[in-house]
Design a protein around this motif. Structure first.
Motif, PDB file in Angstrom:
ATOM      1  N   VAL A 192      -5.656  -0.283  -3.703  1.00  0.00           N
ATOM      2  CA  VAL A 192      -6.479   0.579  -4.547  1.00  0.00           C
ATOM      3  C   VAL A 192      -6.621   0.006  -5.950  1.00  0.00           C
ATOM      4  O   VAL A 192      -7.684   0.087  -6.572  1.00  0.00           O
ATOM      5  N   HIS A 193      -5.560  -0.590  -6.460  1.00  0.00           N
ATOM      6  CA  HIS A 193      -5.566  -1.081  -7.840  1.00  0.00           C
ATOM      7  C   HIS A 193      -5.783  -2.587  -7.934  1.00  0.00           C
ATOM      8  O   HIS A 193      -5.686  -3.151  -9.033  1.00  0.00           O
TER       9      HIS A 193
ATOM     10  N   LEU B 299      -1.475   0.282   0.683  1.00  0.00           N
ATOM     11  CA  LEU B 299      -2.640   1.024   0.199  1.00  0.00           C
ATOM     12  C   LEU B 299      -2.590   1.180  -1.318  1.00  0.00           C
ATOM     13  O   LEU B 299      -3.625   1.067  -1.995  1.00  0.00           O
ATOM     14  N   GLY B 300      -1.397   1.418  -1.858  1.00  0.00           N
ATOM     15  CA  GLY B 300      -1.269   1.543  -3.307  1.00  0.00           C
ATOM     16  C   GLY B 300      -1.661   0.261  -4.023  1.00  0.00           C
ATOM     17  O   GLY B 300      -2.329   0.282  -5.055  1.00  0.00           O
ATOM     18  N   ALA B 301      -1.251  -0.871  -3.454  1.00  0.00           N
ATOM     19  CA  ALA B 301      -1.611  -2.156  -4.055  1.00  0.00           C
ATOM     20  C   ALA B 301      -3.107  -2.421  -3.926  1.00  0.00           C
ATOM     21  O   ALA B 301      -3.746  -2.928  -4.864  1.00  0.00           O
TER      22      ALA B 301
ATOM     23  N   ALA C 290       2.003  -5.536  -3.180  1.00  0.00           N
ATOM     24  CA  ALA C 290       2.424  -4.585  -2.148  1.00  0.00           C
ATOM     25  C   ALA C 290       3.930  -4.651  -1.937  1.00  0.00           C
ATOM     26  O   ALA C 290       4.598  -3.610  -1.826  1.00  0.00           O
TER      27      ALA C 290
ATOM     28  N   ARG D 196       5.756   3.678   7.514  1.00  0.00           N
ATOM     29  CA  ARG D 196       5.140   4.586   6.543  1.00  0.00           C
ATOM     30  C   ARG D 196       5.253   4.031   5.127  1.00  0.00           C
ATOM     31  O   ARG D 196       4.277   4.053   4.359  1.00  0.00           O
TER      32      ARG D 196
ATOM     33  N   ARG E 115       6.026  -2.788  -4.358  1.00  0.00           N
ATOM     34  CA  ARG E 115       5.992  -1.340  -4.202  1.00  0.00           C
ATOM     35  C   ARG E 115       6.827  -0.852  -3.019  1.00  0.00           C
ATOM     36  O   ARG E 115       6.988   0.355  -2.835  1.00  0.00           O
ATOM     37  N   TYR E 116       7.322  -1.767  -2.205  1.00  0.00           N
ATOM     38  CA  TYR E 116       8.042  -1.400  -0.983  1.00  0.00           C
ATOM     39  C   TYR E 116       9.528  -1.294  -1.286  1.00  0.00           C
ATOM     40  O   TYR E 116      10.147  -2.252  -1.738  1.00  0.00           O
TER      41      TYR E 116
ATOM     42  N   ALA F 249       2.110   2.848   2.684  1.00  0.00           N
ATOM     43  CA  ALA F 249       1.954   3.407   1.339  1.00  0.00           C
ATOM     44  C   ALA F 249       1.941   2.301   0.285  1.00  0.00           C
ATOM     45  O   ALA F 249       1.124   2.324  -0.646  1.00  0.00           O
ATOM     46  N   ALA F 250       2.828   1.317   0.439  1.00  0.00           N
ATOM     47  CA  ALA F 250       2.863   0.209  -0.519  1.00  0.00           C
ATOM     48  C   ALA F 250       1.587  -0.614  -0.460  1.00  0.00           C
ATOM     49  O   ALA F 250       1.029  -0.990  -1.503  1.00  0.00           O
TER      50      ALA F 250
ATOM     51  N   ARG G 198     -12.305  -6.406  -3.050  1.00  0.00           N
ATOM     52  CA  ARG G 198     -11.462  -5.695  -2.095  1.00  0.00           C
ATOM     53  C   ARG G 198     -12.054  -5.671  -0.690  1.00  0.00           C
ATOM     54  O   ARG G 198     -11.328  -5.651   0.301  1.00  0.00           O
TER      55      ARG G 198
END
Length: 327
Positions: free
Chosen positions: A204-205, A200-202, A180, A193, A183-184, A197-198, A262
């Motif tokens: 999901v995968h 949730l992106g981490a 995460a 925000r 990604r930030y 986003a970072a 998860r």
């Protein structure tokens, strides 16, 4: 009070390549005690989430002047780590006061040369270092400590990946929160925000991973969702990762959290925030003064906020590497 230049600070974005300076020199203390301080150099990171531009910088300078009548307070507003390096040296009768968040201190300890005696005005979002060390978070109390407090040795962590070396203040992470953080990309930790986003992106995968650890010649493999090597009790977004960590004991507090998938992650994060993960059957913790981490490409090894790649990354506790004014 003397004013510095008009430039605002921006986060340096320094890469590990530019921080390959060799071993961090041992700290030195000012030739005079705090009562003999005749100059304070206030270095303000205007990009920190708790700084309100020029007005905020001048308010901090006034607070320091109020606590130290007759002391020369020099205000320096820097653009980069290179600007800070111009004042980043020990000088008799002078104390450097950093105003900013955890990232400000992260950047400062990676400057070349011998670290000067240092004080801190917490002005970030998480302020993990300040909270872990019992700093006042109000301006008047922080200014009083910065002026009258005594510098004491503080441990750092040295992280090496090949020829790259980074001095680490808070700690090291591998797994979900490392993915995460990679990604930030916001300029400070206040962008909710971007953080969501970072994260949730981490998520999901994300899949749990096997991490290879070498600790004093013994190699082991750990199945983890998250691994920390902490220098202080708090880390990241205020998580109570290692409640018993002592940044003066010359040791790393290692915390490995296994997760079956998860669905178990929200519970893991809740326990970390409350500091209630120790004793859980999926948590393993120990202390060491050095270790090496490999993730075999499954996760970056994040040291404070710097990405050192998947490893191997060598970690070593550096006892008393920084002289920091603290309670």
């Amino acid at each position: 009070m003397r004013g510095g230049g008009d430039a605002e600070i921006v986060d340096t974005g320094t890469t590990p390549e530019t921080m390959s300076r060799g071993p961090i020199p041992p700290p030195t203390r000012s030739d005079t005690p705090s009562s003999g301080t005749r100059q304070i150099t206030l270095v303000v990171n205007a990009n920190a989430s708790g700084i309100d531009g020029r007005a905020g910088a001048e308010r901090i300078a006034r607070a320091l002047s109020d606590e130290a009548p007759g002391t020369d307070v020099e205000l320096v507003r820097t653009r980069s780590a290179e600007d800070l390096s111009e004042v980043w040296h020990p000088a008799p009768g002078r104390r450097i006061v950093l105003a900013g968040g955890d990232g400000t201190l992260h950047d400062a300890v990676n400057l070349p040369g011998t670290p000067p005696e240092l004080a801190l005005i917490p002005a970030g979002r998480a302020n993990n270092t300040a909270r872990s060390l019992g700093f006042p978070v109000d301006l008047a109390g922080a200014a009083r400590l910065a002026v009258a407090g005594e510098a004491r040795p503080l441990d750092l962590i040295e992280a090496r990946a090949g020829e790259h070396r980074v001095g680490v203040v808070e700690g090291v992470r591998v797994g979900l929160l490392a993915l995460a953080r990679a990604r930030y990309h916001a300029p400070n930790s206040a962008d909710v925000r971007a953080a969501l986003a970072a994260g949730l992106g981490a998520l999901v995968h994300f899949h749990p991973l096997d991490v290879r650890i070498r600790d004093h010649g013994t190699t082991s493999f750990l199945h983890v969702g998250q691994l920390f090597a902490a220098n202080m009790p708090r880390f990241g977004t205020g998580l109570r990762v290692a409640p018993g960590a002592d940044p003066g004991d010359g040791l790393l507090d290692v915390v490995a959290l296994d997760v079956p998938g998860r669905r178990a992650i929200p519970g893991m994060l809740l326990r970390l925030r409350r500091g209630r993960h120790h004793g859980h059957h999926l948590v393993r913790s120990w202390r060491t003064d050095r270790m090496t981490i490999w993730t075999r490409g499954r996760s970056p090894v994040m040291v404070d906020t710097h990405d050192l790649g998947p490893g191997p990354v060598e970690l070593r506790a550096m006892a008393g590497a920084l002289a920091l004014v603290r309670a």
